[in-house]
Motif scaffolding. Sequence first.
Motif, PDB file in Angstrom:
ATOM      1  N   GLU A 115       0.831  -1.208   0.000  1.00 59.19           N
ATOM      2  CA  GLU A 115       0.000   0.000   0.000  1.00 59.19           C
ATOM      3  C   GLU A 115       0.866   1.258   0.000  1.00 59.19           C
ATOM      4  O   GLU A 115       0.591   2.222  -0.719  1.00 59.19           O
ATOM      5  CB  GLU A 115      -0.941   0.003   1.207  1.00 59.19           C
ATOM      6  CG  GLU A 115      -1.844   1.208   1.275  1.00 59.19           C
ATOM      7  CD  GLU A 115      -2.776   1.357   0.080  1.00 59.19           C
ATOM      8  OE1 GLU A 115      -3.098   2.521  -0.268  1.00 59.19           O
ATOM      9  OE2 GLU A 115      -3.179   0.342  -0.512  1.00 59.19           O
ATOM     10  N   LEU A 116       1.940   1.258   0.771  1.00 62.50           N
ATOM     11  CA  LEU A 116       2.843   2.409   0.808  1.00 62.50           C
ATOM     12  C   LEU A 116       3.551   2.596  -0.529  1.00 62.50           C
ATOM     13  O   LEU A 116       3.769   3.735  -0.965  1.00 62.50           O
ATOM     14  CB  LEU A 116       3.847   2.248   1.945  1.00 62.50           C
ATOM     15  CG  LEU A 116       3.231   2.290   3.346  1.00 62.50           C
ATOM     16  CD1 LEU A 116       4.244   1.838   4.392  1.00 62.50           C
ATOM     17  CD2 LEU A 116       2.682   3.661   3.667  1.00 62.50           C
ATOM     18  N   ASP A 117       3.887   1.493  -1.184  1.00 64.82           N
ATOM     19  CA  ASP A 117       4.469   1.577  -2.519  1.00 64.82           C
ATOM     20  C   ASP A 117       3.475   2.230  -3.481  1.00 64.82           C
ATOM     21  O   ASP A 117       3.832   3.118  -4.255  1.00 64.82           O
ATOM     22  CB  ASP A 117       4.850   0.178  -3.013  1.00 64.82           C
ATOM     23  CG  ASP A 117       5.364   0.187  -4.437  1.00 64.82           C
ATOM     24  OD1 ASP A 117       6.340   0.913  -4.711  1.00 64.82           O
ATOM     25  OD2 ASP A 117       4.782  -0.522  -5.279  1.00 64.82           O
ATOM     26  N   ARG A 118       2.230   1.809  -3.424  1.00 65.06           N
ATOM     27  CA  ARG A 118       1.195   2.370  -4.302  1.00 65.06           C
ATOM     28  C   ARG A 118       0.948   3.848  -4.025  1.00 65.06           C
ATOM     29  O   ARG A 118       0.565   4.580  -4.918  1.00 65.06           O
ATOM     30  CB  ARG A 118      -0.107   1.582  -4.146  1.00 65.06           C
ATOM     31  CG  ARG A 118      -0.001   0.198  -4.718  1.00 65.06           C
ATOM     32  CD  ARG A 118      -1.254  -0.593  -4.518  1.00 65.06           C
ATOM     33  NE  ARG A 118      -1.105  -1.916  -5.116  1.00 65.06           N
ATOM     34  CZ  ARG A 118      -1.992  -2.862  -5.029  1.00 65.06           C
ATOM     35  NH1 ARG A 118      -3.123  -2.670  -4.363  1.00 65.06           N
ATOM     36  NH2 ARG A 118      -1.788  -4.026  -5.594  1.00 65.06           N
ATOM     37  N   ARG A 119       1.177   4.270  -2.786  1.00 60.95           N
ATOM     38  CA  ARG A 119       1.001   5.682  -2.440  1.00 60.95           C
ATOM     39  C   ARG A 119       2.226   6.506  -2.826  1.00 60.95           C
ATOM     40  O   ARG A 119       2.228   7.719  -2.689  1.00 60.95           O
ATOM     41  CB  ARG A 119       0.738   5.846  -0.947  1.00 60.95           C
ATOM     42  CG  ARG A 119      -0.644   5.411  -0.538  1.00 60.95           C
ATOM     43  CD  ARG A 119      -0.798   5.611   0.958  1.00 60.95           C
ATOM     44  NE  ARG A 119      -2.181   5.799   1.311  1.00 60.95           N
ATOM     45  CZ  ARG A 119      -2.839   6.951   1.247  1.00 60.95           C
ATOM     46  NH1 ARG A 119      -2.237   8.035   0.847  1.00 60.95           N
ATOM     47  NH2 ARG A 119      -4.108   7.024   1.588  1.00 60.95           N
ATOM     48  N   GLY A 120       3.308   5.844  -3.247  1.00 62.91           N
ATOM     49  CA  GLY A 120       4.499   6.562  -3.678  1.00 62.91           C
ATOM     50  C   GLY A 120       5.422   6.963  -2.555  1.00 62.91           C
ATOM     51  O   GLY A 120       6.316   7.786  -2.760  1.00 62.91           O
ATOM     52  N   ILE A 121       5.248   6.388  -1.365  1.00 63.52           N
ATOM     53  CA  ILE A 121       6.135   6.713  -0.245  1.00 63.52           C
ATOM     54  C   ILE A 121       7.572   6.349  -0.645  1.00 63.52           C
ATOM     55  O   ILE A 121       7.830   5.263  -1.141  1.00 63.52           O
ATOM     56  CB  ILE A 121       5.724   5.948   1.030  1.00 63.52           C
ATOM     57  CG1 ILE A 121       4.304   6.297   1.461  1.00 63.52           C
ATOM     58  CG2 ILE A 121       6.726   6.180   2.162  1.00 63.52           C
ATOM     59  CD1 ILE A 121       4.091   7.731   1.870  1.00 63.52           C
ATOM     60  N   GLY A 122       8.483   7.270  -0.452  1.00 64.74           N
ATOM     61  CA  GLY A 122       9.881   7.031  -0.781  1.00 64.74           C
ATOM     62  C   GLY A 122      10.251   7.417  -2.200  1.00 64.74           C
ATOM     63  O   GLY A 122      11.401   7.295  -2.592  1.00 64.74           O
TER      64      GLY A 122
END
Length: 188
Positions: A115-122
């Motif tokens: 989910e964090l990957d999909r939100r673009g975190i990082g």
Amino acid sequence: GTEMEVLDPAEEAGLSWNAICGEQDVGDEPSVLVDVGGGSAECLLAMGEDVQDVVSMPLGALALTDRFDLHDRIDAEAWSAVVEHVGTVIEQTVPQPESTPYAWAVGGTCSALVELDRRGIGLGDNSDVVPASGAWAFTGLALDRIDAIVETLRHMPLAERERASGLDAARAAIMPVGGLVVQTLLRR
């Protein structure tokens, strides 16, 4: 009135592996299944569908967050201590595979990383990452993306982690450490 049965780590990991094998073609090559929970982390090693070993470690995201007091702001000294601890436990308990296994993951920590990957975190601007087709299919997550997510989250105070991630406070508090355990297991 509901009867409950507590599963031992090997049985829990085996059931997760059976579910994956029922849904995916895992092939005949080595695989590893990673599950980082709140109190422990499990690592299942398989050859094809056959389970070779299950290792349970006291490396749960919540337990480590509490033990090293990493709930809100994470100072460099505390982070170094947890990185060393996680690395030592994994090195001492997880056998070094002879060849690079295909990695599978289950559980709340790994789902939150996706989910964090999909939100673009990082990624720098924290904008949602939307697939060209508009729908997500199989989700693969590269280790460099996990590294970037963990590095970004560990430098944010808890309130900022909650806002940026969209996760609830409890999950946002444990994600830096949960991600650390996942990345360390995958590196092994």
